[in-house]
Design a protein around this motif. Structure first.
Motif, PDB file in Angstrom:
ATOM      1  N   MET A   1       0.842  -1.200   0.000  1.00 12.19           N
ATOM      2  CA  MET A   1       0.000   0.000   0.000  1.00 12.19           C
ATOM      3  C   MET A   1       0.878   1.253   0.000  1.00 12.19           C
ATOM      4  O   MET A   1       1.810   1.374   0.798  1.00 12.19           O
ATOM      5  CB  MET A   1      -0.896   0.018   1.235  1.00 12.19           C
ATOM      6  N   THR A   2       0.590   2.171  -0.903  1.00 10.44           N
ATOM      7  CA  THR A   2       1.278   3.452  -0.917  1.00 10.44           C
ATOM      8  C   THR A   2       0.495   4.469  -0.097  1.00 10.44           C
ATOM      9  O   THR A   2      -0.707   4.318   0.135  1.00 10.44           O
ATOM     10  CB  THR A   2       1.462   3.968  -2.351  1.00 10.44           C
ATOM     11  N   THR A   3       1.182   5.494   0.340  1.00 17.30           N
ATOM     12  CA  THR A   3       0.586   6.542   1.173  1.00 17.30           C
ATOM     13  C   THR A   3       0.598   7.855   0.418  1.00 17.30           C
ATOM     14  O   THR A   3       1.597   8.211  -0.218  1.00 17.30           O
ATOM     15  CB  THR A   3       1.364   6.693   2.498  1.00 17.30           C
ATOM     16  N   GLY A   4      -0.500   8.589   0.498  1.00 15.97           N
ATOM     17  CA  GLY A   4      -0.578   9.924  -0.063  1.00 15.97           C
ATOM     18  C   GLY A   4      -0.878  10.942   1.023  1.00 15.97           C
ATOM     19  O   GLY A   4      -1.875  10.811   1.748  1.00 15.97           O
ATOM     20  N   LEU A   5      -0.014  11.935   1.157  1.00 16.05           N
ATOM     21  CA  LEU A   5      -0.241  13.046   2.078  1.00 16.05           C
ATOM     22  C   LEU A   5      -0.342  14.328   1.270  1.00 16.05           C
ATOM     23  O   LEU A   5       0.346  14.480   0.252  1.00 16.05           O
ATOM     24  CB  LEU A   5       0.895  13.169   3.091  1.00 16.05           C
ATOM     25  N   SER A   6      -1.185  15.244   1.708  1.00 14.70           N
ATOM     26  CA  SER A   6      -1.323  16.510   0.981  1.00 14.70           C
ATOM     27  C   SER A   6      -1.357  17.665   1.964  1.00 14.70           C
ATOM     28  O   SER A   6      -1.829  17.539   3.091  1.00 14.70           O
ATOM     29  CB  SER A   6      -2.581  16.513   0.104  1.00 14.70           C
ATOM     30  N   LEU A   7      -0.814  18.788   1.512  1.00 15.00           N
ATOM     31  CA  LEU A   7      -0.796  20.028   2.287  1.00 15.00           C
ATOM     32  C   LEU A   7      -1.394  21.123   1.423  1.00 15.00           C
ATOM     33  O   LEU A   7      -0.935  21.346   0.293  1.00 15.00           O
ATOM     34  CB  LEU A   7       0.634  20.392   2.693  1.00 15.00           C
ATOM     35  N   HIS A   8      -2.403  21.805   1.958  1.00  9.79           N
ATOM     36  CA  HIS A   8      -3.140  22.819   1.200  1.00  9.79           C
ATOM     37  C   HIS A   8      -3.107  24.137   1.974  1.00  9.79           C
ATOM     38  O   HIS A   8      -3.599  24.211   3.101  1.00  9.79           O
ATOM     39  CB  HIS A   8      -4.578  22.361   0.971  1.00  9.79           C
ATOM     40  N   ILE A   9      -2.532  25.160   1.359  1.00  2.04           N
ATOM     41  CA  ILE A   9      -2.341  26.467   1.998  1.00  2.04           C
ATOM     42  C   ILE A   9      -3.188  27.485   1.252  1.00  2.04           C
ATOM     43  O   ILE A   9      -3.110  27.584   0.020  1.00  2.04           O
ATOM     44  CB  ILE A   9      -0.864  26.884   1.957  1.00  2.04           C
ATOM     45  N   GLY A  10      -4.005  28.232   1.978  1.00  3.27           N
ATOM     46  CA  GLY A  10      -4.823  29.277   1.369  1.00  3.27           C
ATOM     47  C   GLY A  10      -4.797  30.530   2.214  1.00  3.27           C
ATOM     48  O   GLY A  10      -5.223  30.515   3.377  1.00  3.27           O
ATOM     49  N   LEU A  11      -4.301  31.631   1.654  1.00  3.84           N
ATOM     50  CA  LEU A  11      -4.163  32.886   2.395  1.00  3.84           C
ATOM     51  C   LEU A  11      -4.993  33.980   1.734  1.00  3.84           C
ATOM     52  O   LEU A  11      -4.676  34.436   0.631  1.00  3.84           O
ATOM     53  CB  LEU A  11      -2.695  33.329   2.452  1.00  3.84           C
ATOM     54  N   ASN A  12      -6.045  34.401   2.414  1.00  2.81           N
ATOM     55  CA  ASN A  12      -6.840  35.522   1.923  1.00  2.81           C
ATOM     56  C   ASN A  12      -6.243  36.868   2.303  1.00  2.81           C
ATOM     57  O   ASN A  12      -6.696  37.909   1.807  1.00  2.81           O
ATOM     58  CB  ASN A  12      -8.270  35.430   2.446  1.00  2.81           C
ATOM     59  N   GLU A  13      -5.259  36.864   3.184  1.00  2.00           N
ATOM     60  CA  GLU A  13      -4.516  38.075   3.500  1.00  2.00           C
ATOM     61  C   GLU A  13      -3.241  37.679   4.231  1.00  2.00           C
ATOM     62  O   GLU A  13      -3.050  36.512   4.583  1.00  2.00           O
ATOM     63  CB  GLU A  13      -5.335  39.046   4.349  1.00  2.00           C
ATOM     64  N   VAL A  14      -2.373  38.652   4.427  1.00  2.08           N
ATOM     65  CA  VAL A  14      -1.151  38.436   5.198  1.00  2.08           C
ATOM     66  C   VAL A  14      -1.164  39.368   6.402  1.00  2.08           C
ATOM     67  O   VAL A  14      -2.030  40.232   6.543  1.00  2.08           O
ATOM     68  CB  VAL A  14       0.106  38.667   4.329  1.00  2.08           C
ATOM     69  N   ASP A  15      -0.195  39.178   7.285  1.00  2.00           N
ATOM     70  CA  ASP A  15      -0.101  39.986   8.496  1.00  2.00           C
ATOM     71  C   ASP A  15       0.461  41.362   8.140  1.00  2.00           C
ATOM     72  O   ASP A  15       1.648  41.487   7.817  1.00  2.00           O
ATOM     73  CB  ASP A  15       0.812  39.278   9.502  1.00  2.00           C
ATOM     74  N   PRO A  16      -0.350  42.411   8.203  1.00  2.00           N
ATOM     75  CA  PRO A  16       0.166  43.729   7.811  1.00  2.00           C
ATOM     76  C   PRO A  16       1.322  44.204   8.681  1.00  2.00           C
ATOM     77  O   PRO A  16       2.149  45.002   8.223  1.00  2.00           O
ATOM     78  CB  PRO A  16      -1.062  44.652   7.943  1.00  2.00           C
ATOM     79  N   ALA A  17       1.408  43.699   9.899  1.00  2.00           N
ATOM     80  CA  ALA A  17       2.531  44.089  10.761  1.00  2.00           C
ATOM     81  C   ALA A  17       3.855  43.563  10.229  1.00  2.00           C
ATOM     82  O   ALA A  17       4.917  44.123  10.524  1.00  2.00           O
ATOM     83  CB  ALA A  17       2.305  43.576  12.186  1.00  2.00           C
ATOM     84  N   ARG A  18       3.817  42.492   9.434  1.00  2.00           N
ATOM     85  CA  ARG A  18       5.035  41.910   8.854  1.00  2.00           C
ATOM     86  C   ARG A  18       5.298  42.427   7.443  1.00  2.00           C
ATOM     87  O   ARG A  18       6.373  42.175   6.894  1.00  2.00           O
ATOM     88  CB  ARG A  18       4.916  40.384   8.819  1.00  2.00           C
ATOM     89  N   TYR A  19       4.308  43.102   6.842  1.00  2.00           N
ATOM     90  CA  TYR A  19       4.431  43.552   5.456  1.00  2.00           C
ATOM     91  C   TYR A  19       4.261  45.068   5.336  1.00  2.00           C
ATOM     92  O   TYR A  19       3.691  45.569   4.367  1.00  2.00           O
ATOM     93  CB  TYR A  19       3.402  42.831   4.571  1.00  2.00           C
ATOM     94  N   GLU A  20       4.763  45.776   6.340  1.00  2.00           N
ATOM     95  CA  GLU A  20       4.787  47.246   6.301  1.00  2.00           C
ATOM     96  C   GLU A  20       3.406  47.834   6.046  1.00  2.00           C
ATOM     97  O   GLU A  20       3.235  48.780   5.267  1.00  2.00           O
ATOM     98  CB  GLU A  20       5.784  47.743   5.240  1.00  2.00           C
ATOM     99  N   GLY A  21       2.373  47.264   6.707  1.00  2.00           N
ATOM    100  CA  GLY A  21       1.022  47.795   6.621  1.00  2.00           C
ATOM    101  C   GLY A  21       0.172  47.233   5.509  1.00  2.00           C
ATOM    102  O   GLY A  21      -1.026  47.536   5.432  1.00  2.00           O
ATOM    103  N   TRP A  22       0.746  46.424   4.639  1.00  2.00           N
ATOM    104  CA  TRP A  22       0.015  45.847   3.497  1.00  2.00           C
ATOM    105  C   TRP A  22      -0.595  44.513   3.904  1.00  2.00           C
ATOM    106  O   TRP A  22       0.105  43.620   4.384  1.00  2.00           O
ATOM    107  CB  TRP A  22       0.979  45.653   2.323  1.00  2.00           C
ATOM    108  N   ALA A  23      -1.934  44.372   3.725  1.00  2.00           N
ATOM    109  CA  ALA A  23      -2.620  43.131   4.086  1.00  2.00           C
ATOM    110  C   ALA A  23      -2.836  42.221   2.889  1.00  2.00           C
ATOM    111  O   ALA A  23      -3.050  41.019   3.061  1.00  2.00           O
ATOM    112  CB  ALA A  23      -3.961  43.436   4.746  1.00  2.00           C
ATOM    113  N   GLY A  24      -2.808  42.772   1.670  1.00  2.00           N
ATOM    114  CA  GLY A  24      -2.923  41.959   0.469  1.00  2.00           C
ATOM    115  C   GLY A  24      -4.206  41.153   0.395  1.00  2.00           C
ATOM    116  O   GLY A  24      -4.188  39.976   0.009  1.00  2.00           O
ATOM    117  N   THR A  25      -5.345  41.765   0.716  1.00  2.00           N
ATOM    118  CA  THR A  25      -6.601  41.027   0.833  1.00  2.00           C
ATOM    119  C   THR A  25      -7.019  40.408  -0.495  1.00  2.00           C
ATOM    120  O   THR A  25      -7.060  41.074  -1.529  1.00  2.00           O
ATOM    121  CB  THR A  25      -7.709  41.956   1.345  1.00  2.00           C
TER     122      THR A  25
END
Length: 267
Positions: A1-25
């Motif tokens: 039997m083989t194994t399948g793992l998946s990772l799914h990342i979805g970002l509707n915005e970023v942390d504006p404190a880390r991006y100089e005030g830009w949230a990128g909504t």
């Protein structure tokens, strides 16, 4: 039997404190992650989903590290990302970046270099099949993205923020590249297959429900009715998008021809 793992990342915005005030909504990225996780689960994968505030460098790398510890020869990793794409100048002049740019995934707390993606993939055992699906701007070779303007519908970190963040973080990225180069110099590129939302000189569109690329992918997949290999899958998605957004099929290392010929998402 083989194994399948998946990772799914979805970002509707970023942390504006880390991006100089830009949230990128954005609108549809979390939907993309949920829908790709449903597809993966139906295909026999064990999915992990990281949404907006959980899409940090530490959580992404931890999830990939856990997957690398579990998967062995013949197993498969499916990695999907939906969010902003960016790039930072590569002042080190590495031979693998002819445009002198490192492509990035714009994670919640900072940009994640394509070199870091490769480093994470190198941790997997030989003959683990790795498939990456990236729904972000300028993503044509993002597992190994150039400038433009953001009209509000694209998944692109705008140039003013790119410049500002690069000047702030230049020392950090220079040191990170040196460390990654030392760690990966003997290993070469990992064997991986990327289907991206667009070419390096294009932008990927957001949407009201899904990103344009993810919407086309889901339509082609048709709840598992699709038959054919990854090259056919890529061409079919391409036909569902306008010429301004042409998805790319990109390989690193030397994936086996039998892998490329498999029906997508085969565990």
């Amino acid at each position: 039997m083989t194994t399948g793992l998946s990772l799914h990342i979805g970002l509707n915005e970023v942390d504006p404190a880390r991006y100089e005030g830009w949230a990128g909504t954005l609108v549809a990225c979390e939907n993309d992650a949920h829908d790709m996780a449903r597809l993966a689960r139906a295909a026999g994968f064990e999915p992990t989903v990281l949404l907006t505030p959980d899409g940090t460098v530490s959580q992404v790398t931890a999830a990939l590290g856990e997957a690398a510890a579990r998967l062995g020869s013949g197993d498969i990793l499916l990695f999907t990302y939906s969010g902003h794409g960016g790039q930072v100048p590569d002042d080190s002049g590495a031979d693998d970046e002819p445009d002198a740019l490192d492509e990035t995934l714009v994670l919640y707390d900072r940009q994640f270099l394509d070199d870091e993606v490769q480093q994470a993939f190198r941790a997997f055992a030989d003959d683990v099949r790795i498939v990456a699906l990236l729904d972000c701007c300028h993503s044509g070779s993002s597992i190994e993205i150039p400038g433009g303007t953001d009209d509000g519908s694209g998944r692109y970190l705008p140039e003013p923020q790119q410049r500002q963040l690069y000047e702030r973080d230049r020392g950090f990225f220079d040191e990170l590249r040196r460390s990654l180069a030392e760690d990966g110099s003997a290993d070469g590129a990992p064997d991986a297959l990327l289907v991206s939302a667009c070419q390096d000189n294009q932008v990927a569109s957001d949407g009201p429900v899904n990103g344009a690329f993810t919407e086309a992918l889901l339509r082609v997949w048709d709840d598992g009715a699709f038959q054919g290999g990854y090259r056919d899958f890529h061409r079919s998605i391409q036909r569902g998008l306008p010429p301004t957004q042409s998805p790319n099929l990109y390989l690193t290392g030397s994936p086996e021809p039998e892998f490329l010929a498999q029906r997508p998402f085969t565990v």
